[in-house]
Every structure is written in structure tokens, then in C-alpha cells.
Design an enzyme around this catalytic site. Structure first.
Site, PDB file in Angstrom:
ATOM      1  CG  ASN A  17       2.143  -0.698   3.328  1.00  0.00           C
ATOM      2  OD1 ASN A  17       1.624  -1.892   3.244  1.00  0.00           O
ATOM      3  ND2 ASN A  17       3.557  -0.405   3.147  1.00  0.00           N
ATOM      4  N   GLY A  18       1.021  -3.181   5.852  1.00  0.00           N
ATOM      5  CA  GLY A  18       1.471  -4.330   6.465  1.00  0.00           C
ATOM      6  C   GLY A  18       0.252  -5.162   6.892  1.00  0.00           C
TER       7      GLY A  18
ATOM      8  NE  ARG B  56       4.028   1.722  -2.241  1.00  0.00           N
ATOM      9  CZ  ARG B  56       4.896   1.702  -1.264  1.00  0.00           C
ATOM     10  NH1 ARG B  56       6.259   2.162  -1.447  1.00  0.00           N
ATOM     11  NH2 ARG B  56       4.842   0.873  -0.236  1.00  0.00           N
TER      12      ARG B  56
ATOM     13  CB  CYS C  38      -0.673   0.061   1.250  1.00  0.00           C
ATOM     14  SG  CYS C  38      -1.834  -1.523   1.410  1.00  0.00           S
TER      15      CYS C  38
ATOM     16  CE  LYS D 251       4.282  -9.091 -13.436  1.00  0.00           C
ATOM     17  NZ  LYS D 251       5.729  -9.684 -13.335  1.00  0.00           N
TER      18      LYS D 251
ATOM     19  CE  LYS E 277      12.546 -14.142 -14.371  1.00  0.00           C
ATOM     20  NZ  LYS E 277      11.521 -14.715 -14.890  1.00  0.00           N
TER      21      LYS E 277
ATOM     22  CD  GLU F 285      11.055 -13.741 -18.609  1.00  0.00           C
ATOM     23  OE1 GLU F 285       9.725 -13.193 -19.067  1.00  0.00           O
ATOM     24  OE2 GLU F 285      10.823 -14.405 -17.616  1.00  0.00           O
TER      25      GLU F 285
ATOM     26  CD1 TRP G 265      -0.576  -6.074  -2.336  1.00  0.00           C
ATOM     27  CD2 TRP G 265      -1.024  -5.305  -4.457  1.00  0.00           C
ATOM     28  NE1 TRP G 265      -0.489  -7.062  -3.042  1.00  0.00           N
ATOM     29  CE2 TRP G 265      -0.436  -6.591  -4.192  1.00  0.00           C
ATOM     30  CE3 TRP G 265      -1.189  -4.731  -5.525  1.00  0.00           C
ATOM     31  CZ2 TRP G 265      -0.383  -7.617  -5.477  1.00  0.00           C
ATOM     32  CZ3 TRP G 265      -0.854  -5.213  -6.739  1.00  0.00           C
ATOM     33  CH2 TRP G 265      -0.586  -6.996  -6.833  1.00  0.00           C
TER      34      TRP G 265
ATOM     35  CG  HIS H 265      19.556 -39.156 -23.450  1.00  0.00           C
ATOM     36  ND1 HIS H 265      19.538 -40.597 -23.581  1.00  0.00           N
ATOM     37  CD2 HIS H 265      19.732 -39.251 -22.069  1.00  0.00           C
ATOM     38  CE1 HIS H 265      19.909 -41.597 -22.457  1.00  0.00           C
ATOM     39  NE2 HIS H 265      19.831 -40.495 -21.296  1.00  0.00           N
TER      40      HIS H 265
ATOM     41  CD  GLU I  20      11.904 -18.565 -13.642  1.00  0.00           C
ATOM     42  OE1 GLU I  20      11.152 -19.230 -14.308  1.00  0.00           O
ATOM     43  OE2 GLU I  20      11.916 -17.246 -13.562  1.00  0.00           O
TER      44      GLU I  20
HETATM   45  C1  AGP Z   1       7.761 -15.088 -16.147  1.00  0.00           C
HETATM   46  O1  AGP Z   1       8.986 -14.191 -15.989  1.00  0.00           O
HETATM   47  C2  AGP Z   1       7.014 -14.456 -17.133  1.00  0.00           C
HETATM   48  N1  AGP Z   1       6.530 -13.147 -16.970  1.00  0.00           N
HETATM   49  C3  AGP Z   1       5.821 -15.609 -17.296  1.00  0.00           C
HETATM   50  O2  AGP Z   1       6.301 -16.687 -17.890  1.00  0.00           O
HETATM   51  C4  AGP Z   1       4.963 -15.673 -16.384  1.00  0.00           C
HETATM   52  O3  AGP Z   1       5.283 -16.335 -15.106  1.00  0.00           O
HETATM   53  C5  AGP Z   1       3.642 -16.574 -16.927  1.00  0.00           C
HETATM   54  O4  AGP Z   1       3.194 -15.644 -17.931  1.00  0.00           O
HETATM   55  C6  AGP Z   1       2.426 -17.021 -15.716  1.00  0.00           C
HETATM   56  O5  AGP Z   1       2.063 -15.701 -15.082  1.00  0.00           O
HETATM   57  P1  AGP Z   1       1.164 -15.871 -13.973  1.00  0.00           P
HETATM   58  O6  AGP Z   1       2.061 -16.190 -12.902  1.00  0.00           O
HETATM   59  O7  AGP Z   1       0.770 -14.322 -13.673  1.00  0.00           O
HETATM   60  O8  AGP Z   1       0.055 -16.945 -14.294  1.00  0.00           O
END
Ligand code: AGP
Length: 612
Positions: free
Chosen positions: A101-102, A27, A2, A607, A492, A495, A75, A511, A488
Site C-alpha cells: 500500500n503506497g 476502504r 489499499c 456519491k 456543505k 447538503e 485501490w 445588488h 463550497e
Molecule cells: C459534494 O459534496 C457533492 N457530493 C457533489 O457536489 C459532488 O462534488 C458532485 O456530484 C461532483 O461529483 P464528482 O466530483 O464525482 O464528479
């Protein structure tokens, strides 16, 4: 998280406060509100949604005379996004207004006591409980300040609060414990806020309050006091040199870097209220009331996308090893279209989603519900579609994740999965209490360990990024609980830096994929101190026999000979993933930043992927 701003000064206070909230919008929030001291007492206006909705509410109010006000962007943590849950919250007698906030961990027991004393609550928030606790203390305390302090001493958990009182219209009381709160020192005006951007246009003189401190401010004066005994604190103001954008990132170059460094806080917040020490010193069991009424599943299907899918793959190791649960982990876009999908009536489908809006994951949830199977959401956004449609939901409390690349969200998901594994182990009796306490103690040690290790990890990541930035492709290898982390790490790098990267089970290299290895195809290997280390070391030798360069993320004392050995603090597997994860994130971050990529908004990415 928040956003809070409080103002006492000579200007029309409400516009100052609303603009301050606008500068805290980054935020993330789902509702907002203001309180101001009019000549006829306190006025409180709130609205769900963005600040524009609040401004509509304010349009009809006489606000020009107020020179003291406070505001809040919420939030949601307790209670869905709704006007009734928006801050400020007022005491039953209408004389006090509070923004917060908290998380107050013991708010339920306080609420029960106040309810028995005749208090009425209109929201599901811990904040409304706190403001009425202050009102209750005020009945017997010599002053509002002492009532405020007494209430805060009784509240357990994290808070940054700002209080206004009808009887003191030009004064603001504020305090902090484990949540940020700053004091802005102006000329004929003073500010409190969650973050510097809120008042940066008015003053660059900032006093950083510390945990357990109260500030009482008016237009022309202020005092800082210790919560414990109200003794005075003298502290020099610091001059902030940041511009507005830098201030919103807390001084970090990007939101992603800020969020990587927030992971210790994420763990602290995630553990808050989740551990039961049964009156003793050490946490001995896990509290997940969200699961208490659900039967322990016979089989668990974890369904997610992207980084959240990788969290699920990591969590499977703990759920199987600690709770003895059969677990399948599925990519949501595959799960939703599988013809022969077999779901048992005593199974549970756990969908993991930071945003709670990912289309494929939401579709998977709906399929499970149609099949009559128990569903559980693990989400970061309160009131999101998945959170609302799942039979039960656990929130990760990571705060808003601004950067498109998911970092602290994965950390929070892993933490909740670890707690779920321990919780179900409790219910199934599959782990003795001593082993459980040991793991809980390791989880509690994580924030301090990461706070200490992150700066050096960042420096190493920076140095390696400059050495390997010209690579066209990268392998990421791991075994066991490190395999999801390898996936992961590759995601990273892809992307963020647009460099091709393959995450692979280290045992799979022979393999076929090993044909790719050559001096220009480096391998990032997770070679942590666990039972599979000898196997991983053999895979490293296979790569080196083909002239492949190797970066190994490992722990002190491990016998390895590689091109670049990156040592991080050891932790018992699989909790070592909490240390390996930020290393992978920082390496990708530094590669992307060095290559001049748009770190917070990578090309082609959203996002939340709300379409198929
Ligand atoms: C991760 O860095 C990406 N932005 C993407 O893989 C993300 O994790 C995926 O789209 C799932 O999103 P969500 O956790 O909001 O469902």
C-alpha cells in the site's frame, strides 16, 4: 487506499485473510488477491472486482492446510484495475510474493535497471518492481531479511508491505514507511494489517508500527527491527476498545470527519513524485509527465459539477495569476447544452471529477472530444469512465472518499490545480524560479500546518455550530479566491444540515441579496489577509448595519469587529484556501452532527451522480 492483512498462526489461514479483507472493504477497492503457503510452495490467486470474484478463484484450490497467508485489496494508483495489476505480486523466480500500500516514487528507474538485468514485468505497478528488487538483493545479501531491508532502503516514497517467501512458509516479513501498518498480537497466531478491523475479531492487542520499522512474525513469535540497521525495537502492545464500526472510522464519529482529518496526508501523497529538487534540498520544479506531450493550451475550459466545480473556480485564480492562462469555468450541465459553445482548436477542456463517473461531466468531455479539442481529466478513481475517455488524465491520489459529502477530494483537486498552474508557468516562463520555489515550499509546508491546526479548528467549529444551529438560513461571502470557498461552504451546509445557505460574491450583496439580512440570517464571511480584505470588511459592515450577525474566518492581526471571529493560521493567498476549506467543512459537519443528521449519507444524495 489499499488494504493489507497477513496471518501466521494455527487456523486455516486463507479464510482468516479473506474475512479480514472483507472487513477492510469500506476502504474501497477494485481488485483483490491472496497468497498462501501450501506444502508445495507459495500459491497466489488474484481477481479483478469484488471479493466474491476472488472467492470463486479460491473455490477450486486446496487451501485448508495453509496456516500462513496474506491478502490485499487494491485501490489503483499505478496501472488500471485488472488482474495483472492486482496484488500479491511475485518475483520472477516465483519464490517471493509481496503486497503493498503506497507509492514508490523511484520505481521507474529501478524498473529500468532490473529490466536491463533481465527481469520481466507483467504489470504496470510499482509493487512488482519492489518484489523483484528484493529478489535481486537476495542474490548477494546474507539473508532474506537483509535483502528486504536493503530493497526498502533504496525505495523512495510511501509503503506498507508484507512479504512471503517459499523457503519460509510459516513466516511473514512486513514494514512501513509513511503508510499505516499494524501488528496484531494473538495467542499462537499473529497478524499484520493496514487497519484494526482486519483482525479485531481475533485480538485487541495491537502494536502500532512506526515509520522505518520491520516486523518478522511467525505463529508463535515476532520481532520488530529498525530498517536502518536491523536493531531490535521493544514496544508495548495497546488494547483496542473500539467496536468494529468505530475501528473502520479510525475512531472518528463519521467517515466525513476522518476524511477531513486525512487532508494533510492527501497533500503529502499528492506531492509525492511530483516535485523535482534537481539534486538539491528544495523542490524547484513540478513534474507532471501526464502533460509533457500536450501543448500548453491557448485557453482552458474547466468543466465540472458541485464541489469539483468549486475546485475549478478556485483553480482559475492560480492558472490565470501564475501561468497567465485564459480560463473559463463552467457547470457541466450548462456546458453540455449550450448551443453556441465556442471551442478553439488550441483550447483544452479540463474535466474535474472525484468519481470520474458524473454523467454531466462525462457528457461535457465527450462533446469536447467530438469537437476535436484536447481533453484532460482530473480524477480520483483510476480507470473510471472519465479517466479512460479523456486524452490524458491526472489522478488526485486522495484514496477512496467514503462520505457522500466531498471533502478531501476537493483538497486534492486544489493541490493538483496548483501544481498544474506552476507546471504551465514553467513551460510558459510566466513565473521566475524563485517565486516558483517559494510556492512549492508553501505547498510542502501545508501537511504539518494543517496537522497542527485541525484540532483547534474542530473545537471552534463545534462551539460555533452549537451557537448557530437554529438558523434557518446562512449567507457565505467571499471575494476573489475566497468566492469559490464561500460557494463550497454554502454547499456543505446545505447538503449536510439541510439548512438553506447562499454562497455569494461579497461585492454582490448590495445588488439585492442584502435585503435578506436580519438578526436571524447570519453571515459566514471569509475575511483572510489578502488584497481584498478591506473590501470584505466593508461588506461586513454593510451586513452589520442591517443587524445581521457575522462569523468571520480570518487571520491573526486583522482589524475586524464581528460577532464571532474565527482565526486560522495565515498563508499567502490563494494557498490560504487550503486552511479555509477544512474550517468550512468542519463547521458544516458539526452543524449536521449537532442537528442529528445522517452525516455520511445525507438524504437525497448519491456519491456519484451517474444520471442527468
Ligand atoms: C459534494 O459534496 C457533492 N457530493 C457533489 O457536489 C459532488 O462534488 C458532485 O456530484 C461532483 O461529483 P464528482 O466530483 O464525482 O464528479
Amino acid at each position: 487506499m489499499c488494504g493489507i492483512i497477513g496471518y501466521a498462526g494455527h487456523r486455516p489461514a486463507v479464510p482468516v485473510v479473506v474475512e479480514g479483507l472483507r472487513r477492510l472493504e469500506y476502504r474501497g477497492y477494485d481488485s483483490a488477491g491472496v497468497a498462501f503457503a501450501g506444502h508445495d510452495g507459495l500459491h497466489v490467486l488474484r481477481a479483478k472486482g469484488k471479493l466474491a470474484a476472488l472467492e470463486e478463484r479460491l473455490a477450486g484450490e486446496v487451501i485448508t492446510t495453509a496456516t500462513c497467508a496474506m491478502g490485499h485489496t487494491r485501490w489503483a494508483t499505478h496501472g488500471v484495475p485488472a488482474e495483472r495489476n492486482a496484488h500479491p505480486h511475485t518475483s520472477n523466480d516465483g519464490r517471493l510474493a509481496l503486497v503493498h500500500n503506497g507509492i514508490i516514487e523511484n520505481y521507474q528507474e529501478i524498473k529500468s535497471r532490473l529490466t536491463a538485468a533481465g527481469y520481466v514485468f507483467h504489470s504496470e505497478t510499482d509493487t512488482e518492481v519492489l518484489v523483484n528488487l528484493i529478489a535481486e538483493k537476495r542474490k548477494t545479501a546474507p539473508s532474506l531479511l537483509e535483502a528486504f531491508a536493503a530493497a526498502l532502503r533504496e525505495a523512495h516514497g510511501a509503503y506498507a508491505v508484507c512479504l512471503m517467501d517459499t523457503d519460509a512458509p510459516g513466516s511473514i516479513l512486513a514494514a512501513r514507511m509513511s503508510a499505516p501498518l499494524l501488528f496484531g498480537l494473538g495467542t499462537g497466531e499473529n497478524f499484520v494489517a493496514s487497519d484494526i478491523p482486519a483482525f479485531l475479531p481475533y485480538t485487541r492487542q495491537v502494536i502500532f508500527l512506526e515509520d522505518g520499522e520491520i516486523v518478522r512474525a511467525t505463529a508463535n513469535g515476532y520481532e520488530i527491527l529498525r530498517l536502518a540497521d536491523l536493531s531490535p525495537v521493544q514496544r508495548e502492545a495497546q488494547t483496542i476498545q473500539w467496536d468494529m464500526q468505530a475501528a473502520q472510522k479510525g475512531g472518528y464519529r463519521h467517515f466525513m470527519l476522518k476524511e477531513i482529518f486525512e487532508q494533510p496526508r492527501v497533500i503529502t501523497d499528492g506531492l509525492a513524485g511530483r516535485l523535482d529538487n534537481a539534486g538539491g534540498q528544495q523542490a524547484c520544479s513540478v513534474l507532471l509527465p501526464e502533460l509533457d506531450d500536450l501543448p500548453v493550451p491557448e485557453r482552458l475550459h474547466i468543466v465540472a459539477c458541485g464541489t469539483s466545480y468549486h475546485s475549478g473556480l478556485w483553480g482559475r485564480h492560480l492558472l490565470e495569476e501564475w501561468a497567465g492562462l485564459p480560463v473559463q469555468v463552467e457547470i457541466a450541465s450548462e456546458f453540455r447544452y449550450r448551443e453556441g459553445l465556442a471551442l478553439g482548436q488550441k483550447d483544452m477542456v479540463l474535466v474535474i471529477s472525484q468519481s470520474g463517473e458524473t454523467a454531466d461531466t462525462l457528457a461535457a468531455l465527450r462533446i469536447a472530444r467530438e469537437r476535436g479539442v484536447q481533453t484532460l481529466g482530473l480524477c480520483n478513481v483510476v480507470g473510471s469512465s472519465i479517466a479512460r475517455e479523456a486524452s490524458a488524465v491526472i489522478y488526485t491520489q486522495a484514496g477512496p472518499e467514503i462520505s457522500v459529502a466531498s471533502t478531501k477530494a476537493m483538497c486534492s483537486q486544489m493541490l493538483m490545480l496548483a501544481l498544474m498552474a506552476l507546471y504551465w508557468a514553467q513551460r510558459r516562463g510566466s513565473m521566475d524560479s524563485q517565486a516558483r520555489q517559494a510556492r512549492l515550499s508553501q505547498l510542502e509546508s501545508l501537511p504539518a500546518l494543517l496537522d497542527a491546526a485541525l484540532p483547534d479548528m474542530h473545537a471552534t467549529a463545534r462551539q460555533l455550530a452549537r451557537k448557530y444551529a437554529q438558523a434557518d438560513s446562512f449567507f457565505y461571502l467571499g471575494r476573489g479566491h475566497c468566492f469559490p470557498l464561500a460557494l463550497e461552504g454554502a454547499l456543505k451546509l446545505k447538503e449536510l444540515s439541510y439548512i438553506h445557505a447562499e454562497g455569494y460574491a461579497a461585492g454582490e450583496m448590495k445588488h439585492g441579496p442584502i435585503a435578506l439580512i436580519d438578526p436571524d440570517f447570519p453571515t459566514f464571511t471569509l475575511a483572510l489577509d489578502d488584497t481584498l480584505f478591506p473590501k470584505v470588511r466593508s461588506n461586513i459592515v454593510e451586513v452589520q448595519a442591517r443587524q445581521g450577525k457575522v462569523i468571520a474566518l480570518s487571520n491573526p492581526g486583522m482589524d475586524l469587529s464581528v460577532d464571532d471571529l474565527w482565526l486560522v493560521p495565515p498563508l499567502p493567498a490563494p494557498l490560504a484556501g487550503f486552511v479555509a476549506l477544512p474550517a468550512l467543512q468542519l463547521f458544516s459537519y458539526e452543524m449536521a452532527d449537532y442537528l442529528g443528521k445522517d452525516v455520511d449519507q445525507p438524504r437525497n444524495l448519491a456519491k456519484s451522480v451517474t444520471v442527468e
